[in-house]
Write a protein that holds these residues in place. Structure first.
Motif, PDB file in Angstrom:
ATOM      1  N   CYS A  33       0.853  -1.193  -0.064  1.00 18.52           N
ATOM      2  CA  CYS A  33      -0.048   0.122  -0.120  1.00 18.52           C
ATOM      3  C   CYS A  33       0.888   1.378   0.039  1.00 18.52           C
ATOM      4  CB  CYS A  33      -0.991  -0.288   1.074  1.00 18.52           C
ATOM      5  SG  CYS A  33      -1.910   1.421   1.362  1.00 18.52           S
ATOM      6  N   THR A  50      -4.450   6.759  -1.141  1.00 19.02           N
ATOM      7  CA  THR A  50      -3.561   5.429  -1.262  1.00 19.02           C
ATOM      8  C   THR A  50      -3.964   4.765  -2.298  1.00 19.02           C
ATOM      9  OG1 THR A  50      -5.343   4.231  -0.132  1.00 19.02           O
ATOM     10  CG2 THR A  50      -3.692   5.015   1.346  1.00 19.02           C
ATOM     11  N   ASP A  52      -2.841   0.571  -3.975  1.00 26.56           N
ATOM     12  CA  ASP A  52      -2.321  -0.730  -3.769  1.00 26.56           C
ATOM     13  C   ASP A  52      -1.849  -1.526  -4.802  1.00 26.56           C
ATOM     14  OD1 ASP A  52      -5.863  -2.424  -3.175  1.00 26.56           O
ATOM     15  OD2 ASP A  52      -4.363  -1.920  -5.187  1.00 26.56           O
ATOM     16  N   SER A 103      -4.660  -4.178   4.358  1.00 31.38           N
ATOM     17  CA  SER A 103      -5.702  -3.015   3.796  1.00 31.38           C
ATOM     18  C   SER A 103      -5.061  -2.020   3.281  1.00 31.38           C
ATOM     19  CB  SER A 103      -6.722  -2.796   4.913  1.00 31.38           C
ATOM     20  OG  SER A 103      -5.979  -1.913   5.950  1.00 31.38           O
ATOM     21  N   CYS A 104      -5.773  -0.952   2.605  1.00 26.24           N
ATOM     22  CA  CYS A 104      -5.234   0.167   2.074  1.00 26.24           C
ATOM     23  C   CYS A 104      -6.206   1.244   1.716  1.00 26.24           C
ATOM     24  CB  CYS A 104      -4.578  -0.302   0.486  1.00 26.24           C
ATOM     25  SG  CYS A 104      -3.422   1.104  -0.037  1.00 26.24           S
ATOM     26  N   TYR A 108      -5.095   4.781   5.867  1.00 25.19           N
ATOM     27  CA  TYR A 108      -4.409   3.927   6.389  1.00 25.19           C
ATOM     28  C   TYR A 108      -3.189   4.770   7.248  1.00 25.19           C
ATOM     29  CZ  TYR A 108      -0.966   0.039   6.333  1.00 25.19           C
ATOM     30  OH  TYR A 108      -0.331  -1.161   6.642  1.00 25.19           O
TER      31      TYR A 108
END
Length: 123
Positions: A33, A50, A52, A103-104, A108
């Motif tokens: 991420c 963000t 990914d 997760s992203c 974050y």
């Protein structure tokens, strides 16, 4: 540990645009991420955007429709195009990365980030 170096900050009038870049010292691979967050004087950290390893981009509500995050893996570079800037966008902007992130989301909580680049928007 990858080194991240931001550039492209500056001063602009409201309604203007700026493009930030973040050069990483090595390629990203596997699950990761990357993103941008900002911090204004006297305020806490605010996630901006963000992206990914699948290219999925996420944005905070405050910048959605105005900012665009992108990456060029061949150049090990992350970008943030900022349009229609507002005075409330004034902050230090940090590039961040997390290898193996599960997760992203746009908020974050990155641990590893660069030294930042200042963005100032005047009214």
């Amino acid at each position: 540990q990858v080194e991240l170096v931001e550039s492209g900050g500056g001063s602009v009038q409201a309604g203007g645009s700026l493009a930030l870049s973040c050069a990483a010292s090595r390629s990203a691979y596997g699950r990761y991420c990357m993103g941008w967050f900002r911090q204004a004087p006297g305020k806490g950290r605010e996630g901006v955007a963000t992206i990914d390893n699948n290219g999925m981009a996420r944005y905070s509500d405050s910048v959605k429709g105005r900012f665009t995050i992108s990456q060029d893996n061949a150049k090990n570079t992350l970008y943030l195009q900022m349009n229609n800037l507002k005075p409330e966008d004034t902050a230090m902007y940090y590039c961040a990365a997390e290898a193996g992130a599960i997760s992203c989301e746009s908020n974050y909580r990155f641990v590893h980030y660069g030294r930042g680049t200042q963005v100032t928007v005047s009214s």
